[in-house]
Design an enzyme around this catalytic site. Structure first.
Site, PDB file in Angstrom:
ATOM      1  N   LYS A  67       0.828  -1.206   0.000  1.00 32.63           N
ATOM      2  CA  LYS A  67       0.000   0.000   0.000  1.00 32.63           C
ATOM      3  C   LYS A  67       0.865   1.260   0.000  1.00 32.63           C
ATOM      4  CE  LYS A  67      -4.166  -1.824   2.245  1.00 32.63           C
ATOM      5  NZ  LYS A  67      -5.059  -1.705   3.433  1.00 32.63           N
ATOM      6  N   ALA A  88      -0.973   2.349   6.942  1.00 31.43           N
ATOM      7  CA  ALA A  88      -1.076   1.332   7.991  1.00 31.43           C
ATOM      8  C   ALA A  88      -2.086   0.279   7.569  1.00 31.43           C
ATOM      9  CB  ALA A  88      -1.482   1.963   9.315  1.00 31.43           C
ATOM     10  N   ASP A  89      -1.943  -0.898   8.148  1.00 28.62           N
ATOM     11  CA  ASP A  89      -2.915  -1.961   7.906  1.00 28.62           C
ATOM     12  C   ASP A  89      -3.058  -2.774   9.188  1.00 28.62           C
ATOM     13  OD1 ASP A  89      -4.553  -3.277   5.687  1.00 28.62           O
ATOM     14  OD2 ASP A  89      -3.533  -4.996   6.581  1.00 28.62           O
ATOM     15  N   THR A  90      -4.282  -3.194   9.473  1.00 27.32           N
ATOM     16  CA  THR A  90      -4.588  -3.933  10.698  1.00 27.32           C
ATOM     17  C   THR A  90      -5.238  -5.261  10.355  1.00 27.32           C
ATOM     18  OG1 THR A  90      -4.934  -1.867  11.926  1.00 27.32           O
ATOM     19  CG2 THR A  90      -5.883  -3.867  12.878  1.00 27.32           C
TER      20      THR A  90
END
Length: 210
Positions: A67, A88-90
């Site tokens: 990303k 960010a990624d969760t």
């Protein structure tokens, strides 16, 4: 005599995320940002596809870096002034399985009942690409969350609120799902989607003013 003047700080960064929670968390620590969202012709969801046998920590790091690289290319193509880019990624993981965003109400309910009465992990990776285009080493926040063993009807009512949709693991800790959470061990902001301790360290390295 050599100058001791430090390089100027960047007054803003580009945030490549549509998440209102991440926007709120950046504002909480005084970061000014401009959104850098995917164009209509970009398939952002494709970046979140899992690879066979991929561990959750490897998955969330890979997706975040992908990303970030896509966002950097988007910035260059836009002609906007150079500045650091934050992504960010969760993800939620239990029993080695990755629980992403629910596809529908049945999927959300299945995720929530799987989490009920048990402990799971929430992983959030954060990546910053500096104004020079260099990717800083991504940070990973790892937290444990224990859900109460609530009645199925309680989860059904929660799904009916619509809150689980668009959330990894089908819940938002800062919302109504708080009633199900017995305890957490780790970063509350990381569970929300942007661990502020790790994020602040990356932004200082990227020379973002806040």
């Amino acid at each position: 005599m050599p100058s001791s003047t430090s390089p100027a700080l960047f007054p803003i960064l580009y945030l490549a995320s549509q998440s209102p929670r991440r926007q709120e968390l950046l504002l909480q620590i005084g970061v000014r940002f401009e959104l850098l969202l995917p164009r209509p012709d970009e398939d952002a969801e494709a970046l979140e596809a899992e690879l066979p046998g991929e561990a959750a920590d490897a998955y969330v790091r890979r997706v975040t870096v992908a990303k970030a690289e896509a966002a950097r290319a988007r910035l260059v193509a836009s002609g906007k002034p150079a500045a650091p880019v934050l992504v960010a990624d969760t993800t939620v993981t239990i029993d080695g399985a990755i629980l992403g965003k629910p596809a529908d109400a049945d999927d959300a309910l299945a995720m929530l009942t799987r989490l009920a009465g048990r402990e799971h992990e929430v992983l959030t990776a954060v990546a910053v690409i500096g104004a020079d285009g260099e990717l800083l080493p991504p940070a990973l926040s790892r937290s444990s969350v224990r859900f109460s063993n609530a009645q199925r009807d309680a989860y059904v009512r929660y799904v009916e609120t619509g809150e689980p949709f668009g959330k990894a693991g089908a819940y938002a800790i800062q919302g109504r799902a708080a009633e199900f959470i017995e305890r957490i061990d780790g970063s509350h902001s990381g569970i929300m989607g942007l661990p502020l301790f790790e994020t602040a360290a990356l932004l200082r390295t990227a020379r973002v003013a806040f």
